[in-house]
Write an enzyme that holds these catalytic residues in place. Structure first.
Site, short mmCIF file in Angstrom:
data_model
loop_
_atom_site.label_atom_id
_atom_site.label_comp_id
_atom_site.label_asym_id
_atom_site.label_seq_id
_atom_site.Cartn_x
_atom_site.Cartn_y
_atom_site.Cartn_z
N HIS A 1 17.16 13.81 -9.46
CA HIS A 1 17.69 14.40 -8.22
C HIS A 1 17.60 15.93 -8.30
CE1 HIS A 1 20.78 14.77 -4.88
NE2 HIS A 1 20.88 15.96 -5.46
N GLU A 2 18.08 16.50 -9.39
CA GLU A 2 18.09 17.97 -9.51
C GLU A 2 16.68 18.53 -9.55
OE1 GLU A 2 20.70 19.42 -8.89
OE2 GLU A 2 22.06 17.74 -9.16
N HIS B 1 15.00 18.76 -6.25
CA HIS B 1 15.36 19.96 -5.48
C HIS B 1 14.35 21.08 -5.75
CE1 HIS B 1 18.96 18.89 -3.40
NE2 HIS B 1 19.69 18.68 -4.48
N GLU C 1 18.88 16.79 0.58
CA GLU C 1 19.70 15.96 -0.32
C GLU C 1 19.15 14.53 -0.40
OE1 GLU C 1 22.28 15.82 -2.48
OE2 GLU C 1 21.86 17.95 -2.58
N ASP D 1 30.87 21.11 3.78
CA ASP D 1 29.70 20.73 2.97
C ASP D 1 28.40 21.21 3.62
OD1 ASP D 1 28.13 19.42 1.03
OD2 ASP D 1 28.17 17.53 2.14
N HIS E 1 25.68 16.49 1.96
CA HIS E 1 25.87 15.32 1.09
C HIS E 1 26.46 14.14 1.86
CE1 HIS E 1 25.91 18.72 -1.81
NE2 HIS E 1 25.28 17.86 -2.60
ZN ZN Z 1 21.54 17.72 -4.56
#
Ligand code: ZN
Ligand code: CA
Ligand code: CA
Ligand code: CA
Length: 545
Positions: A371-372, A375, A395, A455, A460
């Site tokens: 996931h990271e 990005h 996201e 957020d 998210h």
């Molecule tokens: Zn994220």
């Protein structure tokens, strides 16, 4: 000190694993929060709504605020001392960042820099950095005859190095000396500053300060800690957070084994923040080359999972590292104390240890690592703005590749995110579910789009809509009476990769995302293909057509 503030600033805008600011915490405070250096009493960080909205030039906004704060900063911004603009950039959230160099009689004061942030409304929201105090400077830079030539300063550097190393250094680069105001032991002197890099007799990278009047060495800082260890490539044994044994690529020399994998792109490196907030920290080093202590596990998993994510994008999408050009993949573990999050900082991945209740160390889940790193792929391709619908798509793309990377290395993708690190005392749950976003309070249909401001506009939260569409595309199913024929992980990954890298733009909305995905599938499989029909059905099932 300065480094630490930058780290803190970074987090405020970082792409985090989940939203950890509550609605009340997100409310802007009009009060000024001033942090002082406990030793010098000087301000190092001021945050809040520091000025009223303004159309004025950002530099003027900052300067007029600082003029009001001259007493606090113990500086008179007139005569000898000025603050010159050295850079002005605007980020994806619309903040203007201005860096100011403190000057004395037109000469930069070494290391004395302020960084100011101004939001879209022209409101100053933060100033970081500490100004060096100068009570007096006896030398006048205009009296050129009183000073050495830069070449003499450069010679003083090589002479000093030769004496220290007992051998003339093999210099590969030497910055031409430039005049600065250097403050040591409370006394300000005009000095030449120069950085020199050499390989023999041992690698070094040193910044020198040479007294401009007499050539004396005022100070030298070795900066070699950023250089790679010299040694041979090796495969070491490690134990991950779940007690799983795995092989890790390292570099070995007489001092031990380092978490540097030179077999992938320009390298995969894993660092230890040692529970502090400095990035990247220290390159992970293990004396006996066995990465089997409890403290090692977060690093072992970060290192291995970064490598697996690298392999997925390379093998499946032909992309070498996140930028497609083999960029170094840097991870830092043990960030902060009991820090309950993970994020891509803009240049590296960062993992907290978790508090042991909400999270265990966050690098322990392959889907979180993927996931990271996704990005970073997004940041070098579509550059989706981390706000509102484009932020939710950003996201969602990260969650989808988190699931796909996990599915690539495990025949049974669970379509859950973070199950290996979330609530370690409770089995069977996860941070998010792509199969059923509603189990974690996320919408699973465009008609249920969250429209609030929390957020970053629900990045998210609304990611659930894209997540459900991707899940249906891969697995099939009937959702709100719309039947979708699943096309599997590989084709889902290919279509969304093409969508992300070729069609999405910074401000893409969900409706544009649908059109882009249909176009990408059309490119790959043809307009009347089953795949295109499935893409249309999957998005239609979540209210997008
Ligand atoms: Zn994220
Ligand atoms: Ca060891
Ligand atoms: Ca998972
Ligand atoms: Ca759990």
């Amino acid at each position: 000190m300065e480094k630490k503030q930058w780290v803190n600033l970074g987090i405020a805008f970082a792409l985090t694993l989940f939203n950890f600011t509550s609605a009340t915490a997100a409310t802007t405070s009009s009060s000024e929060k001033i942090s002082l250096n406990s030793e010098t009493g000087a301000p190092v960080f001021i945050a809040g709504t520091l000025t009223v909205p303004s159309q004025a030039d950002p530099y003027e906004i900052v300067l007029s605020y600082l003029r009001e704060k001259e007493n606090l900063y113990s500086i008179k911004l007139e005569g000898a001392q000025t603050l010159d603009i050295i850079s002005e950039t605007t980020d994806e959230l619309g903040f203007t960042n201005i860096k100011l160099q403190h000057m004395y009689n037109g000469v930069p004061v070494f290391g004395s820099v302020l960084s100011a942030h101004i939001n879209q409304s022209g409101v100053l929201t933060a100033i970081s950095g500490e100004l060096t105090q100068i009570s007096k400077l006896d030398q006048d830079p205009a009296e050129e005859n009183a000073f050495l030539q830069p070449s003499s300063a450069a010679a003083a550097v090589t002479n000093d190095l030769t004496a220290k190393l007992k051998k003339a250094p093999d210099i590969i680069q030497q910055e031409s000396p430039s005049l600065v105001v250097f403050v040591g032991d409370g006394e300000a002197r005009l000095a030449y500053s120069s950085e020199v890099e050499y390989l023999e007799p041992e690698p070094g990278n040193v910044r020198y300060f040479i007294d401009a009047a007499n050539g004396a060495i005022l100070a030298s800082f070795n900066q070699i800690h950023q250089a790679d260890p010299v040694g041979k490539d090796a495969v070491s044994a490690g134990t991950g957070l779940l007690g799983d044994k795995k092989s890790i690529y390292t570099v070995q020399n007489a001092e031990g084994s380092f978490l540097l994998d030179r077999t992938r792109g320009k390298g995969i490196l894993t660092y230890d923040a040692a529970n502090m907030l400095e990035l990247p920290g220290k390159l992970w080093q293990d004396a006996d080359g066995l990465f089997n202590e409890a403290y090692d596990a977060a690093a072992v998993d970060a290192h291995v999972y970064a490598g697996q994510t690298f392999d997925y994008f390379k093998k499946i999408h032909g992309r070498t590292s996140y930028d497609g050009k083999g960029a170094r993949v840097i991870s830092t573990v043990h960030y902060g104390e009991k820090y309950n999050n993970a994020f891509w900082s803009g240049s590296q991945m960062v993992y907290g240890d978790g508090d042991g209740t909400t999270f265990s160390p966050l690098s322990g889940s392959l889907d979180v690592v993927a996931h990271e790193l996704t990005h970073a792929v997004t940041a070098t391709t579509a550059k989706l703005i981390y706000q509102g619908q484009s932020g939710a798509i950003n996201e969602s793309i990260s969650d989808v590749y988190g699931a796909l990377v996990e599915g690539y290395f495990d025949d049974h993708p669970d379509w859950l995110i973070g199950e290996d690190i979330y609530t370690p005392k409770q089995k069977g749950d996860a941070l998010r579910s792509l199969a059923d976003p509603t189990t974690k309070g996320q919408p699973d249909h465009y008609s249920k789009l969250y429209l609030g401001t929390e957020d970053y506009g629900g990045v998210h939260i609304n990611s659930g809509i894209g997540n459900k569409a991707a899940y249906l595309l891969a697995n099939g199913g009937t959702h709100y009476s719309v039947a979708v024929k699943g096309i599997g992980l590989d084709k889902t990954g290919k279509i969304l990769y093409r969508t992300l890298t070729q069609y999405l733009t910074p401000n893409t909305s969900y409706r544009q995302y649908q059109a882009a995905a249909v176009q990408a599938a059309t490119d790959l499989y043809g307009a009347s293909s089953e795949e295109v029909n499935s893409v249309k059905a999957a998005f239609s099932a979540v209210g997008l057509q």
